[in-house]
Design a protein around this motif. Structure first.
Motif, short mmCIF file in Angstrom:
data_model
loop_
_atom_site.label_atom_id
_atom_site.label_comp_id
_atom_site.label_asym_id
_atom_site.label_seq_id
_atom_site.Cartn_x
_atom_site.Cartn_y
_atom_site.Cartn_z
N ASP A 157 64.38 34.37 4.77
CA ASP A 157 66.60 34.13 5.10
C ASP A 157 66.52 34.28 6.49
OD1 ASP A 157 68.17 35.54 5.23
OD2 ASP A 157 66.98 37.50 4.50
N GLN A 159 68.84 35.43 8.84
CA GLN A 159 68.93 36.68 9.13
C GLN A 159 67.99 37.25 9.86
OE1 GLN A 159 71.57 38.93 9.32
NE2 GLN A 159 72.93 38.69 7.65
N LEU A 160 66.94 37.02 9.16
CA LEU A 160 65.48 37.90 9.94
C LEU A 160 64.44 36.39 11.13
CD1 LEU A 160 63.90 38.60 6.19
CD2 LEU A 160 64.92 39.72 8.09
N ALA A 163 67.39 37.70 13.61
CA ALA A 163 66.95 38.87 14.37
C ALA A 163 65.75 38.87 15.39
CB ALA A 163 66.71 39.89 13.46
N PHE A 167 65.03 39.21 19.22
CA PHE A 167 64.13 39.78 20.41
C PHE A 167 63.34 39.75 21.11
CE2 PHE A 167 65.22 43.06 17.21
CZ PHE A 167 65.57 44.36 18.11
N THR A 177 55.25 37.40 12.15
CA THR A 177 55.75 38.40 11.98
C THR A 177 57.41 38.90 10.52
OG1 THR A 177 57.59 38.80 13.45
CG2 THR A 177 55.38 39.90 13.88
N LEU A 255 52.27 43.11 -2.58
CA LEU A 255 52.51 42.56 -1.11
C LEU A 255 54.37 42.30 -1.23
CD1 LEU A 255 50.28 38.92 -0.93
CD2 LEU A 255 50.13 41.19 0.27
N PRO A 257 57.16 44.55 -2.92
CA PRO A 257 57.04 45.75 -3.72
C PRO A 257 59.16 45.61 -3.52
CG PRO A 257 56.03 46.88 -1.69
CD PRO A 257 56.04 45.14 -1.61
N TRP A 258 59.66 45.10 -2.22
CA TRP A 258 60.61 44.62 -2.58
C TRP A 258 61.63 44.32 -3.64
CZ3 TRP A 258 58.42 42.72 0.98
CH2 TRP A 258 58.02 41.24 1.16
N GLN B 87 74.23 42.99 7.10
CA GLN B 87 72.65 44.22 6.83
C GLN B 87 71.92 42.62 5.98
OE1 GLN B 87 75.28 45.51 3.59
NE2 GLN B 87 72.92 46.70 2.54
N ASP B 88 70.43 43.56 5.79
CA ASP B 88 69.81 42.43 5.49
C ASP B 88 68.99 41.83 6.55
OD1 ASP B 88 69.35 43.77 2.73
OD2 ASP B 88 71.51 42.22 2.09
N ALA B 89 69.19 42.47 7.41
CA ALA B 89 68.17 41.68 8.45
C ALA B 89 67.13 42.46 9.24
CB ALA B 89 68.64 41.44 10.45
N LEU B 90 66.11 43.48 8.45
CA LEU B 90 65.48 44.43 8.20
C LEU B 90 64.34 43.74 7.72
CD1 LEU B 90 67.22 47.92 7.65
CD2 LEU B 90 66.25 46.72 9.85
N LEU B 91 62.89 43.87 8.41
CA LEU B 91 62.00 43.30 7.68
C LEU B 91 61.59 43.51 5.89
CD1 LEU B 91 60.01 42.96 10.39
CD2 LEU B 91 61.40 40.73 9.50
N PRO B 92 61.85 43.87 5.32
CA PRO B 92 62.04 44.12 4.01
C PRO B 92 60.16 45.15 3.98
CG PRO B 92 61.67 42.22 3.19
CD PRO B 92 61.82 42.61 4.92
N TRP B 93 59.25 44.26 3.81
CA TRP B 93 57.87 44.14 3.99
C TRP B 93 57.53 45.54 5.14
CZ3 TRP B 93 59.55 39.74 4.31
CH2 TRP B 93 59.13 39.19 6.46
N TYR B 102 59.97 47.35 16.14
CA TYR B 102 60.01 45.78 15.82
C TYR B 102 60.39 45.31 17.13
CZ TYR B 102 60.00 40.76 14.00
OH TYR B 102 60.00 40.24 13.64
N HIS B 136 64.05 48.47 1.42
CA HIS B 136 64.60 48.02 -0.40
C HIS B 136 65.62 50.14 -0.90
CE1 HIS B 136 60.34 48.45 -1.49
NE2 HIS B 136 60.96 49.30 -2.06
#
Lengths: 261, 263
Positions: A157, A159-160, A163, A167, A177, A255, A257-258, B87-93, B102, B136
């Motif tokens: 993604d 976006q990730l 982000a 940082f 990460t 690994l 679950p989402w 939305q959805d810029a968070l790490l899902p794991w 973070y 999630h």
């Protein structure tokens, strides 16, 4: 009552999964037994109990153990090495556009070649035994891992990544990460396919070039028309495939679950 | 004259495209934002407001001009600025607690300290009890709280908000707006908010900057003199409605024009 049974079977729990597996296994065994009562030529089909007896016979003779050691050591080492090499190649393809563009088509071409068909050639090159098995399994098992590793890393993604950059993350931190954890479930799905392919690879390699192992045992049994032994070893291989697949599927869920919900 | 917390000087941005003419996103943007000020930027889609926010954060390089934080030029992302994404810029794991920590983890803050700081902002954002949940498992509104807490946890001077509530339903959005104001009043950050909700801009900010579209330029700056703390009832007061109306009239033509355009 019937509705409740179906609801239970459709559940996403371990016990429901085990019951589902048991139901399908028992159905196949019953069907097999029924067919075997009509097909009475024992060269063509042997009923389940006779196959079981043949397997017990192999265990008592010690042949089962000997073959298992030969097959499992070869497929195990080669599988682990293919996963490692596959991830390494996938990583380099994902990190370099140039490499992906130049080496990518070559790899796809290699992937679509029936490498299994080259088994006799490998045996001619590397001789009978461990080396030829190792290389053949490696060549069939490495590709799914390469493909899924590259795809997983590239699918991350945006976006990730943005982000993380916001940082002030370093390139290595973004990899460790964000992109690698994101790619991990993809990689495990590739490993799952690789395991199934590795089992086919090892059997074919043992058909042509070995004096021990499940593939060798299947070949020698079929040459003496011992259908019970042939089916017995095929079932052992099937069980190995099933167990591997279940382990990697569980790992994948753990690994990521989402993705399930 | 004191130095502004954030100064945006003659920012131009043109996106180059291979084999095609470049796209001019921003032209000659000048803005000065004081410490503790809450500024909202509104404009039709395609007005380059998101691009400007990324330039302030250091994620994008401007084609011309400079951004200064406390008089120092910005060249890359830094801990004095933090961005709250859509939305959805968070790490899902990662769990809520790990996501909030973070930025601190990336900056190699000792774990005990990072955990402590993260817990403070988890509480501030009203996420107590959800520390060990994964994104999630949370609602959209809760996820945005995590996003805000994560940005605040690195203790930035400037908080950059990129349409943070755009993906939420109208009711949740109103609640989140008041929560954001509470957190802002407590933390006294300088805030730049990008939004296309005019009422959100007026409700939250001290000043609304209206952008024109393609290329984005500052069309007008409108001071919002509504008293603080603000409450949702204010949205029905004549002064509030008048401001929203005034801003809407400034961008109405461009919003209509952008409907007919392709990107």
């Amino acid at each position: 009552m019937r509705k409740q049974i179906f609801e239970f079977l459709e559940q996403d729990t371990r016990s429901a999964a085990l019951v589902r597996l048991a139901v399908s296994l028992v159905s196949v065994l019953i069907l097999w037994e029924v067919v075997a009562t009509f097909v009475t030529n024992r060269l063509l089909l042997v009923p389940p109990l006779e196959v079981l007896n043949a397997l017990i016979g192999e265990v008592k003779k010690g042949a089962m153990w000997e073959n298992a050691i030969a097959t499992v050591t070869a497929v195990g080492t080669s599988f682990i090495v293919s996963v490692a090499i596959g991830i390494a190649i996938g990583l380099s393809l994902a990190s370099s556009k140039m490499l992906s563009l130049t080496a990518g088509p070559l790899l796809s071409a290699l992937n679509s070649v029936p490498i299994i068909a080259l088994a006799p050639l490998f045996i001619a090159w590397l001789g009978l035994g461990f080396a030829s098995k190792f290389v053949l399994v490696l060549l069939v098992a490495v590709f799914p891992v390469v493909v899924t590793t590259e795809a997983g890393l590239r699918a991350t993604d945006r976006q990730l990544i943005e982000a993380a950059k916001s940082f002030n993350a370093t390139g290595l931190q973004i990899f460790s990460t964000v992109t690698f954890p994101f790619a991990l479930p993809f990689i495990v799905s590739g490993i799952r396919v690789a395991w199934a392919r590795a089992l086919v690879g090892i059997v074919v390699a043992e058909f042509f070039g070995s004096f021990a192992g499940f593939g060798f045992a299947i070949m020698s049994a079929s040459q003496t028309f011992d259908t019970a032994r042939v089916l017995g070893y095929v079932i052992v291989l099937g069980a190995m495939g099933l167990i591997g697949s279940m382990i990697f599927e569980a790992l994948q869920r753990r690994l990521a679950p989402w993705r399930q919900e | 004259m004191s130095i502004a917390r954030l100064r945006i000087e003659n920012i131009d941005k043109t996106f180059n495209r291979t084999g095609k003419p470049g796209v001019e996103a921003l032209r000659g943007i000048n803005l000065s934002i004081e410490e503790g000020e809450f500024v909202a930027i509104v404009g039709a889609s395609g007005s380059g407001k998101s691009t400007l926010l990324r330039i302030i954060d250091g994620l994008l390089e401007p084609s011309g001009g400079k951004v200064y934080v406390d008089g120092a030029a910005v060249t890359r992302p830094g801990r004095d600025r933090a961005m709250v994404f859509q939305q959805d810029a968070l790490l899902p794991w990662k769990t809520v607690a790990e996501n909030v920590a973070y930025g601190l983890t990336l900056a190699r803050t000792p774990k005990a300290e990072a955990d402590k700081t993260a817990q403070y902002f988890v509480n501030l954002a009203g996420l107590q009890g959800f520390e060990q949940h994964y994104p999630h498992q949370l609602s959209g509104g809760m996820r945005q709280r995590v996003n805000v807490a994560r940005a605040l946890a690195v203790n930035p001077k400037i908080l950059l908000l990129d349409e943070p509530f755009a993906a939420l339903d109208a009711q949740t959005r109103e609640i989140m707006q008041t929560e954001l104001l509470t957190i802002w009043q407590e933390s006294k950050k300088t805030v730049v908010l990008i939004t296309h909700q005019i009422d959100e801009a007026v409700f939250l900010s001290d000043r609304v900057v209206v952008f024109s579209a393609r290329p984005g330029t500052v069309r007008q700056e409108i001071k919002v003199d509504l008293p603080r703390p603000r409450t949702l009832e204010m949205k029905r007061q004549p002064e509030f409605v008048r401001l929203v109306d005034e801003i809407w009239k400034l961008i109405e033509d461009e919003v209509r024009a952008s409907l007919k355009q392709t990107t």
